[in-house]
Design a protein around this motif. Sequence first.
Motif, PDB file in Angstrom:
ATOM      1  N   CYS A  59      -6.164  12.798 -12.670  1.00 38.90           N
ATOM      2  CA  CYS A  59      -5.677  11.548 -12.086  1.00 38.90           C
ATOM      3  C   CYS A  59      -5.479  11.729 -10.584  1.00 38.90           C
ATOM      4  O   CYS A  59      -4.856  12.705 -10.157  1.00 38.90           O
ATOM      5  CB  CYS A  59      -4.344  11.147 -12.701  1.00 38.90           C
ATOM      6  SG  CYS A  59      -4.416  10.856 -14.468  1.00 38.90           S
ATOM      7  N   TYR A  60      -5.951  10.770  -9.819  1.00 34.43           N
ATOM      8  CA  TYR A  60      -5.795  10.769  -8.362  1.00 34.43           C
ATOM      9  C   TYR A  60      -5.021   9.518  -7.981  1.00 34.43           C
ATOM     10  O   TYR A  60      -5.455   8.394  -8.273  1.00 34.43           O
ATOM     11  CB  TYR A  60      -7.167  10.791  -7.690  1.00 34.43           C
ATOM     12  CG  TYR A  60      -7.089  10.809  -6.185  1.00 34.43           C
ATOM     13  CD1 TYR A  60      -6.636  11.936  -5.514  1.00 34.43           C
ATOM     14  CD2 TYR A  60      -7.471   9.702  -5.443  1.00 34.43           C
ATOM     15  CE1 TYR A  60      -6.556  11.950  -4.130  1.00 34.43           C
ATOM     16  CE2 TYR A  60      -7.401   9.713  -4.062  1.00 34.43           C
ATOM     17  CZ  TYR A  60      -6.946  10.840  -3.414  1.00 34.43           C
ATOM     18  OH  TYR A  60      -6.865  10.861  -2.039  1.00 34.43           O
ATOM     19  N   CYS A  61      -3.856   9.707  -7.364  1.00 36.58           N
ATOM     20  CA  CYS A  61      -3.000   8.586  -6.987  1.00 36.58           C
ATOM     21  C   CYS A  61      -3.503   7.932  -5.699  1.00 36.58           C
ATOM     22  O   CYS A  61      -3.705   8.615  -4.689  1.00 36.58           O
ATOM     23  CB  CYS A  61      -1.565   9.080  -6.808  1.00 36.58           C
ATOM     24  SG  CYS A  61      -0.406   7.775  -6.339  1.00 36.58           S
ATOM     25  N   ASP A  65       4.581   5.480  -6.043  1.00 38.19           N
ATOM     26  CA  ASP A  65       5.440   6.659  -6.012  1.00 38.19           C
ATOM     27  C   ASP A  65       5.942   6.907  -7.424  1.00 38.19           C
ATOM     28  O   ASP A  65       6.407   5.980  -8.099  1.00 38.19           O
ATOM     29  CB  ASP A  65       6.620   6.416  -5.066  1.00 38.19           C
ATOM     30  CG  ASP A  65       7.493   7.636  -4.850  1.00 38.19           C
ATOM     31  OD1 ASP A  65       7.128   8.748  -5.298  1.00 38.19           O
ATOM     32  OD2 ASP A  65       8.563   7.482  -4.239  1.00 38.19           O
ATOM     33  N   ILE A  79       4.359  12.342  -7.458  1.00 39.83           N
ATOM     34  CA  ILE A  79       3.033  11.737  -7.375  1.00 39.83           C
ATOM     35  C   ILE A  79       3.084  10.627  -6.336  1.00 39.83           C
ATOM     36  O   ILE A  79       3.835   9.649  -6.484  1.00 39.83           O
ATOM     37  CB  ILE A  79       2.599  11.161  -8.748  1.00 39.83           C
ATOM     38  CG1 ILE A  79       2.670  12.224  -9.846  1.00 39.83           C
ATOM     39  CG2 ILE A  79       1.211  10.547  -8.647  1.00 39.83           C
ATOM     40  CD1 ILE A  79       1.777  13.420  -9.635  1.00 39.83           C
ATOM     41  N   THR A  80       2.321  10.792  -5.258  1.00 43.66           N
ATOM     42  CA  THR A  80       2.211   9.807  -4.183  1.00 43.66           C
ATOM     43  C   THR A  80       0.738   9.715  -3.798  1.00 43.66           C
ATOM     44  O   THR A  80      -0.070  10.556  -4.217  1.00 43.66           O
ATOM     45  CB  THR A  80       3.056  10.224  -2.962  1.00 43.66           C
ATOM     46  OG1 THR A  80       2.625  11.522  -2.530  1.00 43.66           O
ATOM     47  CG2 THR A  80       4.544  10.255  -3.292  1.00 43.66           C
ATOM     48  N   PRO A  81       0.361   8.718  -2.998  1.00 50.74           N
ATOM     49  CA  PRO A  81      -1.035   8.609  -2.603  1.00 50.74           C
ATOM     50  C   PRO A  81      -1.564   9.922  -2.001  1.00 50.74           C
ATOM     51  O   PRO A  81      -0.902  10.563  -1.191  1.00 50.74           O
ATOM     52  CB  PRO A  81      -1.020   7.479  -1.565  1.00 50.74           C
ATOM     53  CG  PRO A  81       0.117   6.611  -2.021  1.00 50.74           C
ATOM     54  CD  PRO A  81       1.164   7.595  -2.481  1.00 50.74           C
ATOM     55  N   ALA A  97       7.000   5.961 -13.130  1.00 50.98           N
ATOM     56  CA  ALA A  97       6.650   5.203 -11.934  1.00 50.98           C
ATOM     57  C   ALA A  97       7.923   4.680 -11.282  1.00 50.98           C
ATOM     58  O   ALA A  97       8.593   3.809 -11.843  1.00 50.98           O
ATOM     59  CB  ALA A  97       5.718   4.052 -12.285  1.00 50.98           C
ATOM     60  N   LEU A 101       2.486   2.500  -9.798  1.00 51.84           N
ATOM     61  CA  LEU A 101       1.497   3.530  -9.478  1.00 51.84           C
ATOM     62  C   LEU A 101       0.105   3.006  -9.782  1.00 51.84           C
ATOM     63  O   LEU A 101      -0.094   2.272 -10.761  1.00 51.84           O
ATOM     64  CB  LEU A 101       1.722   4.785 -10.329  1.00 51.84           C
ATOM     65  CG  LEU A 101       2.848   5.718  -9.961  1.00 51.84           C
ATOM     66  CD1 LEU A 101       3.030   6.787 -11.044  1.00 51.84           C
ATOM     67  CD2 LEU A 101       2.578   6.387  -8.628  1.00 51.84           C
ATOM     68  N   ARG A 102      -0.847   3.396  -8.969  1.00 55.38           N
ATOM     69  CA  ARG A 102      -2.254   3.115  -9.238  1.00 55.38           C
ATOM     70  C   ARG A 102      -2.987   4.443  -9.169  1.00 55.38           C
ATOM     71  O   ARG A 102      -2.950   5.140  -8.147  1.00 55.38           O
ATOM     72  CB  ARG A 102      -2.817   2.130  -8.223  1.00 55.38           C
ATOM     73  CG  ARG A 102      -4.232   1.710  -8.549  1.00 55.38           C
ATOM     74  CD  ARG A 102      -4.687   0.592  -7.632  1.00 55.38           C
ATOM     75  NE  ARG A 102      -6.052   0.227  -7.916  1.00 55.38           N
ATOM     76  CZ  ARG A 102      -6.808  -0.468  -7.086  1.00 55.38           C
ATOM     77  NH1 ARG A 102      -6.314  -0.896  -5.927  1.00 55.38           N
ATOM     78  NH2 ARG A 102      -8.050  -0.748  -7.408  1.00 55.38           N
ATOM     79  N   LEU A 103      -3.621   4.790 -10.286  1.00 59.31           N
ATOM     80  CA  LEU A 103      -4.323   6.059 -10.412  1.00 59.31           C
ATOM     81  C   LEU A 103      -5.787   5.824 -10.741  1.00 59.31           C
ATOM     82  O   LEU A 103      -6.117   4.944 -11.540  1.00 59.31           O
ATOM     83  CB  LEU A 103      -3.709   6.898 -11.549  1.00 59.31           C
ATOM     84  CG  LEU A 103      -2.210   7.154 -11.511  1.00 59.31           C
ATOM     85  CD1 LEU A 103      -1.779   7.868 -12.789  1.00 59.31           C
ATOM     86  CD2 LEU A 103      -1.831   7.974 -10.284  1.00 59.31           C
ATOM     87  N   CYS A 105      -8.605   7.701 -12.712  1.00 59.80           N
ATOM     88  CA  CYS A 105      -8.581   8.752 -13.720  1.00 59.80           C
ATOM     89  C   CYS A 105      -9.976   9.013 -14.286  1.00 59.80           C
ATOM     90  O   CYS A 105     -10.744   8.077 -14.517  1.00 59.80           O
ATOM     91  CB  CYS A 105      -7.653   8.363 -14.864  1.00 59.80           C
ATOM     92  SG  CYS A 105      -5.986   7.901 -14.337  1.00 59.80           S
TER      93      CYS A 105
END
Length: 126
Positions: A59-61, A65, A79-81, A97, A101-103, A105
Amino acid sequence: MIINSIDKITDTERDIAWGNGKSRRLLIEKDNMGYSLTDTIIDAGTSSLLEYKNHLEACYCIEGDGEVVDEQTGEVHRITPGTMYALDKNDKHWLTAKETLRLVCVFNPPLKGDEVHSLGGGSSAY
């Protein structure tokens, strides 16, 4: 060549509400890429106990946050951008969250497309 977009898959069978957010599945098993790609939203203020017994996931944010907690070790990771985490051992984990959050994946093997989470710590369809 496969071209897809969030606008194209919104409100289709690839737009899955999973309890604490949405998983928009840009690539799934039938696309024959060997992996799947999702744009996943995790609702602010939620915590989800997750475990993928049949898939590895990275997963890549890109927004928000939150934190991921390794259920086995108790380690907490913010987990942050710009942050990536990979569940390379089918790790059972809590995903929280603080903000939405937007990931992005990637799953291997690929998702069929209709899988959903069991948020109570039970068996997921993943």
